[in-house]
Design a protein around this motif. Sequence first.
Motif, PDB file in Angstrom:
ATOM      1  N   GLY A  65     -46.234 -28.758 -69.977  1.00  0.00           N
ATOM      2  CA  GLY A  65     -46.920 -30.021 -69.776  1.00  0.00           C
ATOM      3  C   GLY A  65     -45.990 -31.184 -69.519  1.00  0.00           C
ATOM      4  N   VAL A  66     -44.831 -31.225 -70.204  1.00  0.00           N
ATOM      5  CA  VAL A  66     -43.923 -32.343 -69.957  1.00  0.00           C
ATOM      6  C   VAL A  66     -43.294 -32.237 -68.572  1.00  0.00           C
ATOM      7  N   VAL A  67     -43.187 -31.027 -68.036  1.00  0.00           N
ATOM      8  CA  VAL A  67     -42.779 -30.881 -66.636  1.00  0.00           C
ATOM      9  C   VAL A  67     -43.785 -31.589 -65.737  1.00  0.00           C
ATOM     10  N   GLU A  68     -45.064 -31.424 -66.032  1.00  0.00           N
ATOM     11  CA  GLU A  68     -46.105 -32.092 -65.247  1.00  0.00           C
ATOM     12  C   GLU A  68     -46.007 -33.615 -65.383  1.00  0.00           C
ATOM     13  N   VAL A  69     -45.679 -34.084 -66.588  1.00  0.00           N
ATOM     14  CA  VAL A  69     -45.529 -35.531 -66.789  1.00  0.00           C
ATOM     15  C   VAL A  69     -44.396 -36.069 -65.916  1.00  0.00           C
ATOM     16  N   VAL A  70     -43.253 -35.397 -65.946  1.00  0.00           N
ATOM     17  CA  VAL A  70     -42.103 -35.838 -65.164  1.00  0.00           C
ATOM     18  C   VAL A  70     -42.407 -35.741 -63.671  1.00  0.00           C
ATOM     19  N   MET A  71     -43.027 -34.641 -63.249  1.00  0.00           N
ATOM     20  CA  MET A  71     -43.349 -34.490 -61.833  1.00  0.00           C
ATOM     21  C   MET A  71     -44.364 -35.535 -61.383  1.00  0.00           C
ATOM     22  N   GLY A  72     -45.265 -35.926 -62.263  1.00  0.00           N
ATOM     23  CA  GLY A  72     -46.193 -36.994 -61.908  1.00  0.00           C
ATOM     24  C   GLY A  72     -45.449 -38.275 -61.583  1.00  0.00           C
ATOM     25  N   THR A 121     -44.189 -22.058 -61.501  1.00  0.00           N
ATOM     26  CA  THR A 121     -43.988 -23.302 -60.775  1.00  0.00           C
ATOM     27  C   THR A 121     -45.308 -24.048 -60.664  1.00  0.00           C
ATOM     28  N   PRO A 122     -45.411 -25.239 -61.267  1.00  0.00           N
ATOM     29  CA  PRO A 122     -46.676 -25.966 -61.202  1.00  0.00           C
ATOM     30  C   PRO A 122     -46.938 -26.521 -59.809  1.00  0.00           C
ATOM     31  N   LEU A 123     -48.208 -26.794 -59.530  1.00  0.00           N
ATOM     32  CA  LEU A 123     -48.593 -27.317 -58.224  1.00  0.00           C
ATOM     33  C   LEU A 123     -47.909 -28.643 -57.918  1.00  0.00           C
ATOM     34  N   SER A 124     -47.639 -29.432 -58.945  1.00  0.00           N
ATOM     35  CA  SER A 124     -46.999 -30.730 -58.714  1.00  0.00           C
ATOM     36  C   SER A 124     -45.599 -30.557 -58.122  1.00  0.00           C
ATOM     37  N   TYR A 128     -44.352 -31.559 -54.190  1.00  0.00           N
ATOM     38  CA  TYR A 128     -43.113 -32.263 -53.853  1.00  0.00           C
ATOM     39  C   TYR A 128     -42.375 -31.536 -52.724  1.00  0.00           C
ATOM     40  N   TYR A 129     -42.226 -30.227 -52.864  1.00  0.00           N
ATOM     41  CA  TYR A 129     -41.491 -29.481 -51.848  1.00  0.00           C
ATOM     42  C   TYR A 129     -42.248 -29.438 -50.525  1.00  0.00           C
ATOM     43  N   ASP A 130     -43.561 -29.458 -50.581  1.00  0.00           N
ATOM     44  CA  ASP A 130     -44.327 -29.511 -49.341  1.00  0.00           C
ATOM     45  C   ASP A 130     -44.046 -30.814 -48.597  1.00  0.00           C
ATOM     46  N   SER A 131     -43.874 -31.908 -49.349  1.00  0.00           N
ATOM     47  CA  SER A 131     -43.549 -33.183 -48.702  1.00  0.00           C
ATOM     48  C   SER A 131     -42.142 -33.157 -48.107  1.00  0.00           C
ATOM     49  N   VAL A 132     -41.220 -32.430 -48.752  1.00  0.00           N
ATOM     50  CA  VAL A 132     -39.873 -32.261 -48.192  1.00  0.00           C
ATOM     51  C   VAL A 132     -39.957 -31.495 -46.873  1.00  0.00           C
ATOM     52  N   LEU A 133     -40.740 -30.418 -46.866  1.00  0.00           N
ATOM     53  CA  LEU A 133     -40.899 -29.633 -45.638  1.00  0.00           C
ATOM     54  C   LEU A 133     -41.554 -30.458 -44.530  1.00  0.00           C
TER      55      LEU A 133
END
Length: 231
Positions: A65-72, A121-124, A128-133
């Motif tokens: 969950g904290v990964v999701e917080v940071v990715m948000g 690997t969460p969707l968040s 992010y990587y989809d935006s890089v691509l």
Amino acid sequence: MTTEAEQESRPRTPLTRDRVLRAAAALADRLGIEAVTMRGLAEEFGVEAMSLYHHVHNKEDVLNGVVEVVMGEINEAVREIAPPTEPAEWKAVLRTRILAAREVFLRHPWAPAVFQTRTDTPLSVLDYYDSVLALMKTGGFTYQQSHHALHALGSRALGFNQELFTPPNADAAPDPAAFQLMADRLPHLAAMLLDAVHDDPDSTLGWCDDQTEFEFGLDLLLDGLERLIAA
């Protein structure tokens, strides 16, 4: 930690998963990720640990969950950066986005280690990587070239270096006697370690992951990728 008097003097806001996870991230910011336990989180809210299990399953669920917080926070920061107006701007925009992501990690220096231990690997992160691509596609990369590029960038694409190794007591001052022993067998490695200076702890996410080293490696990679599509 909330005191008993403070708990009694204000109405209790109902717990939610989002509140629990944000409290976990804040606790890690203050005391380190080791402080994030079910008991420690319960103390933050002045409740019994069992109350948390309505919102998180266990500590691993909290870490996910904290990964999701940071990715948000990262995805929010990246959305604030304007997209390129022409294909040649892909590199400058990608660099700016990566450094914006790094700024988030610098606010949460415990986070890279948590990211590296996640098995799902969460969707968040995928967002992010989809935006890089998408940026690379705008710049003229084929998907095959983009695939190679992501492998080359590794965790740098997300804003931190994944260390090959971290020596024991990496934050301690150099021990002259230990370095002398090292120099007898490993003269060049010892000389490099004595010569390398990492004197800005606020820019550091690892033993050799300070801002100068991060940007040095990032710029080498982005310059090489630029030449790849210009060929």
